[in-house]
Design a protein around this motif. Structure first.
Motif, PDB file in Angstrom:
ATOM      1  N   CYS A 188       0.827  -1.212   0.000  1.00 36.15           N
ATOM      2  CA  CYS A 188       0.000   0.000   0.000  1.00 36.15           C
ATOM      3  C   CYS A 188       0.858   1.258   0.000  1.00 36.15           C
ATOM      4  CB  CYS A 188      -0.947   0.009   1.196  1.00 36.15           C
ATOM      5  SG  CYS A 188      -2.324  -1.144   1.058  1.00 36.15           S
ATOM      6  N   LYS A 219      -5.615 -10.834  -0.209  1.00 33.74           N
ATOM      7  CA  LYS A 219      -5.675  -9.369  -0.237  1.00 33.74           C
ATOM      8  C   LYS A 219      -4.733  -8.797  -1.295  1.00 33.74           C
ATOM      9  CE  LYS A 219      -7.328  -8.222   4.373  1.00 33.74           C
ATOM     10  NZ  LYS A 219      -8.570  -7.596   3.975  1.00 33.74           N
ATOM     11  N   MET A 244      -5.723  -6.679  -4.636  1.00 36.51           N
ATOM     12  CA  MET A 244      -5.146  -5.351  -4.894  1.00 36.51           C
ATOM     13  C   MET A 244      -4.510  -5.280  -6.281  1.00 36.51           C
ATOM     14  SD  MET A 244      -3.280  -4.843  -1.173  1.00 36.51           S
ATOM     15  CE  MET A 244      -2.133  -3.603  -1.764  1.00 36.51           C
TER      16      MET A 244
END
Length: 144
Positions: A65, A90, A94
């Motif tokens: 991130c 996850k 993403m």
């Protein structure tokens, strides 16, 4: 093209794996065990692969991130905070397309199948060693 895997397996551990590529391979080690972290870092470093270590899946997601990108992610299955299955799901959600290799001490278990289904490109049983790492890296080499 030179067979780097054969050179490594023959004992030439000073091979710079990423040397013949435009950009050097970058790896992320995701493991809560400090001994495994040190082992994986050493194996990668001996192959000339730049690497970064985090202690759980949540940290792996957070580092992505923040904008960091890796060609290879060595993902442990059993970790606190966020396990490898959840972290892999996850990361894939993403849009992370890095080669993700699951690394665990488990050999036969329904969680291994769930780990594969989360989006792994490879799975190796611990302890990770040069032949296993070379097998993983050959998959990275084809996708980089």
């Amino acid at each position: 093209m030179e067979d780097i895997g054969a050179r490594i397996l023959a004992g030439d551990h000073q091979v710079q794996y990423g040397q013949n590529q435009r950009t050097k391979i970058k790896a992320l080690v995701v493991d809560d065990n400090m001994i495994n972290q040190a082992l994986h870092r050493t194996l990668l470093r001996n192959l000339g692969i730049e690497n970064h270590v985090v202690g759980n899946g949540r940290e792996a997601v957070d580092v992505h991130c923040s904008g960091r990108r890796f060609d290879l992610i060595l993902m442990d299955l059993d970790m606190p905070v966020m396990n490898g299955i959840e972290a892999t799901k996850k990361l894939r959600a993403m849009g992370i397309q890095s080669t993700i290799a699951g690394v665990s001490s488990r050999s036969v278990d329904e969680n291994i199948q769930e780990f594969w289904e989360a989006g792994l490109d490879d799975y190796q049983q611990k302890p990770l060693n040069f032949p296993k790492l070379v097998s993983i890296l050959q998959k990275v080499n084809h996708s980089v």
